[in-house]
Enzyme design. Sequence first.
Site, mmCIF file in Angstrom:
data_model
loop_
_atom_site.group_PDB
_atom_site.id
_atom_site.type_symbol
_atom_site.label_atom_id
_atom_site.label_comp_id
_atom_site.label_asym_id
_atom_site.label_seq_id
_atom_site.Cartn_x
_atom_site.Cartn_y
_atom_site.Cartn_z
ATOM 1 N N LYS A 14 0.836 -1.209 0.000
ATOM 2 C CA LYS A 14 0.000 0.000 0.000
ATOM 3 C C LYS A 14 0.869 1.256 0.000
ATOM 4 O O LYS A 14 0.640 2.169 -0.788
ATOM 5 C CB LYS A 14 -0.923 0.022 1.228
ATOM 6 C CG LYS A 14 -1.837 -1.193 1.343
ATOM 7 C CD LYS A 14 -2.753 -1.102 2.543
ATOM 8 C CE LYS A 14 -2.040 -1.118 3.884
ATOM 9 N NZ LYS A 14 -1.511 -2.433 4.301
ATOM 10 N N ARG A 89 -9.406 0.453 8.803
ATOM 11 C CA ARG A 89 -8.930 -0.886 9.128
ATOM 12 C C ARG A 89 -9.916 -1.651 10.000
ATOM 13 O O ARG A 89 -9.660 -2.807 10.331
ATOM 14 C CB ARG A 89 -7.594 -0.782 9.875
ATOM 15 C CG ARG A 89 -6.358 -1.073 8.998
ATOM 16 C CD ARG A 89 -5.145 -0.813 9.863
ATOM 17 N NE ARG A 89 -3.962 -1.522 9.483
ATOM 18 C CZ ARG A 89 -2.952 -1.000 8.793
ATOM 19 N NH1 ARG A 89 -3.029 0.220 8.308
ATOM 20 N NH2 ARG A 89 -1.867 -1.700 8.559
ATOM 21 N N ARG A 128 12.134 -6.022 4.949
ATOM 22 C CA ARG A 128 12.145 -4.594 5.281
ATOM 23 C C ARG A 128 12.683 -4.390 6.700
ATOM 24 O O ARG A 128 13.378 -3.413 6.971
ATOM 25 C CB ARG A 128 10.731 -4.012 5.167
ATOM 26 C CG ARG A 128 10.709 -2.515 5.451
ATOM 27 C CD ARG A 128 9.384 -1.875 5.117
ATOM 28 N NE ARG A 128 8.313 -2.338 5.987
ATOM 29 C CZ ARG A 128 7.048 -1.988 5.859
ATOM 30 N NH1 ARG A 128 6.689 -1.184 4.875
ATOM 31 N NH2 ARG A 128 6.141 -2.441 6.683
ATOM 32 N N ARG A 134 12.032 -0.526 11.889
ATOM 33 C CA ARG A 134 10.668 -0.611 12.426
ATOM 34 C C ARG A 134 10.554 -1.835 13.317
ATOM 35 O O ARG A 134 10.750 -2.966 12.863
ATOM 36 C CB ARG A 134 9.652 -0.702 11.278
ATOM 37 C CG ARG A 134 9.187 0.650 10.811
ATOM 38 C CD ARG A 134 8.210 0.540 9.676
ATOM 39 N NE ARG A 134 6.986 -0.177 9.991
ATOM 40 C CZ ARG A 134 5.935 -0.224 9.203
ATOM 41 N NH1 ARG A 134 5.958 0.418 8.040
ATOM 42 N NH2 ARG A 134 4.866 -0.904 9.543
ATOM 43 N N ARG A 146 0.080 -9.234 13.173
ATOM 44 C CA ARG A 146 -0.478 -8.181 12.307
ATOM 45 C C ARG A 146 -1.366 -8.784 11.228
ATOM 46 O O ARG A 146 -2.437 -8.258 10.921
ATOM 47 C CB ARG A 146 0.657 -7.371 11.662
ATOM 48 C CG ARG A 146 1.350 -6.461 12.660
ATOM 49 C CD ARG A 146 2.693 -5.985 12.169
ATOM 50 N NE ARG A 146 2.602 -5.128 10.996
ATOM 51 C CZ ARG A 146 3.645 -4.787 10.246
ATOM 52 N NH1 ARG A 146 4.851 -5.230 10.544
ATOM 53 N NH2 ARG A 146 3.498 -4.001 9.217
HETATM 54 P P1 B4P Z 1 4.609 -1.448 2.035
HETATM 55 O O1 B4P Z 1 4.201 -0.777 0.777
HETATM 56 O O2 B4P Z 1 5.367 -0.589 2.988
HETATM 57 O O3 B4P Z 1 3.437 -2.101 2.848
HETATM 58 P P2 B4P Z 1 2.141 -1.544 3.546
HETATM 59 O O4 B4P Z 1 1.045 -2.388 3.010
HETATM 60 O O5 B4P Z 1 2.005 -0.066 3.391
HETATM 61 O O6 B4P Z 1 2.509 -1.819 5.095
HETATM 62 P P3 B4P Z 1 1.932 -1.851 6.556
HETATM 63 O O7 B4P Z 1 0.542 -2.378 6.587
HETATM 64 O O8 B4P Z 1 2.998 -2.594 7.262
HETATM 65 O O9 B4P Z 1 2.001 -0.470 7.222
HETATM 66 P P4 B4P Z 1 1.154 0.565 8.038
HETATM 67 O O10 B4P Z 1 2.120 1.647 8.192
HETATM 68 O O11 B4P Z 1 -0.146 0.855 7.374
HETATM 69 O O12 B4P Z 1 5.454 -2.720 1.588
HETATM 70 C C1 B4P Z 1 6.063 -3.603 2.489
HETATM 71 C C2 B4P Z 1 7.385 -4.095 1.940
HETATM 72 O O13 B4P Z 1 7.202 -4.817 0.716
HETATM 73 C C3 B4P Z 1 8.359 -2.962 1.612
HETATM 74 O O14 B4P Z 1 9.645 -3.308 2.069
HETATM 75 C C4 B4P Z 1 8.335 -2.864 0.089
HETATM 76 O O15 B4P Z 1 9.572 -2.446 -0.449
HETATM 77 C C5 B4P Z 1 8.031 -4.304 -0.313
HETATM 78 N N1 B4P Z 1 7.281 -4.373 -1.569
HETATM 79 C C6 B4P Z 1 6.274 -3.546 -1.961
HETATM 80 N N2 B4P Z 1 5.812 -3.910 -3.187
HETATM 81 C C7 B4P Z 1 6.536 -5.022 -3.559
HETATM 82 C C8 B4P Z 1 6.527 -5.876 -4.723
HETATM 83 N N3 B4P Z 1 5.674 -5.673 -5.749
HETATM 84 N N4 B4P Z 1 7.392 -6.910 -4.763
HETATM 85 C C9 B4P Z 1 8.251 -7.128 -3.723
HETATM 86 N N5 B4P Z 1 8.320 -6.352 -2.606
HETATM 87 C C10 B4P Z 1 7.479 -5.309 -2.522
HETATM 88 O O16 B4P Z 1 0.785 -0.070 9.495
HETATM 89 C C11 B4P Z 1 1.688 -0.264 10.556
HETATM 90 C C12 B4P Z 1 0.961 -0.413 11.905
HETATM 91 O O17 B4P Z 1 0.329 0.863 12.277
HETATM 92 C C13 B4P Z 1 -0.202 -1.403 11.988
HETATM 93 O O18 B4P Z 1 0.252 -2.713 12.269
HETATM 94 C C14 B4P Z 1 -1.046 -0.812 13.164
HETATM 95 O O19 B4P Z 1 -0.517 -1.166 14.418
HETATM 96 C C15 B4P Z 1 -0.906 0.673 12.986
HETATM 97 N N6 B4P Z 1 -2.023 1.258 12.190
HETATM 98 C C16 B4P Z 1 -1.888 1.875 10.976
HETATM 99 N N7 B4P Z 1 -3.094 2.283 10.519
HETATM 100 C C17 B4P Z 1 -4.003 1.922 11.482
HETATM 101 C C18 B4P Z 1 -5.428 2.052 11.577
HETATM 102 N N8 B4P Z 1 -6.148 2.627 10.605
HETATM 103 N N9 B4P Z 1 -6.056 1.551 12.671
HETATM 104 C C19 B4P Z 1 -5.352 0.977 13.662
HETATM 105 N N10 B4P Z 1 -4.004 0.803 13.624
HETATM 106 C C20 B4P Z 1 -3.331 1.281 12.546
#
Ligand code: B4P
Length: 193
Positions: A14, A89, A128, A134, A146
């Site tokens: 995302k 979420r 990552r 992190r 998670r």
């Molecule tokens: P990202 O792109 O960083 O993944 P994400 O889905 O955004 O991550 P996440 O769910 O962990 O984060 P958030 O901050 O929302 O990609 C992950 C990895 O994959 C990276 O290293 C990237 O380089 C790699 N990658 C991407 N695309 C790729 C591809 N095509 N091929 C190979 N590799 C690839 O959440 C973090 C925490 O915050 C949650 O656990 C929760 O505790 C809290 N939180 C956030 N929002 C919340 C909400 N609305 N309600 C309650 N808690 C919340």
Amino acid sequence: MFNLILFGPPGSGKGTQSEKLILQYHLKHLSTGDLLRSEINAQTPLGIEAKKFMDKGQLVPDEVVIGMISSALDTYPDVKGFLFDGFPRTSAQAEALDKLLELKRAPINIMIALKVTEEELVKRLLKRGQTSGRSDDDNDVVIRTRIGEYNKKTAPVADHYKSINKMVMVKGEGTVDEIFNALCKEIDNRMRQ
Ligand code: B4P
């Protein structure tokens, strides 16, 4: 306004895709994960409280996240639209978002859900974790928590948008550019409607 939700499990890409989409469509990026991490870095009371949940892989309480999004929406009254990344979420967050956007007479236009297998998610997040600093990325147990939280509390949110014909699914495996092109195709289609 054009409002988009990018949806999917932790590590589905995302954040990665949001960075590209906001440049393509000139949307304001609202990532609750990023907002929470900046509160943690600034050591605010909200950040200190949120960190306790995030370090365990749990969702931060709804009222905290909803409050953050509500003030972010008010901070940017003149944007072309918002890209919501990692929000909503839970069902309570989805209901709150609907109400907030109703006040702006600017509903969600599309929710795009990224589909990635669990093994690939764990692999990406552990990778990552080697460099991101992190604390929620460097431990297999926290990552599985998670994903469990996602399956239990977040995945059902998609049904709401599906029932109002706003949800589309896109394969989140492949190169970043392949996935980006698939996302753009869905957004362009929806913009034409
Ligand atoms: P990202 O792109 O960083 O993944 P994400 O889905 O955004 O991550 P996440 O769910 O962990 O984060 P958030 O901050 O929302 O990609 C992950 C990895 O994959 C990276 O290293 C990237 O380089 C790699 N990658 C991407 N695309 C790729 C591809 N095509 N091929 C190979 N590799 C690839 O959440 C973090 C925490 O915050 C949650 O656990 C929760 O505790 C809290 N939180 C956030 N929002 C919340 C909400 N609305 N309600 C309650 N808690 C919340």
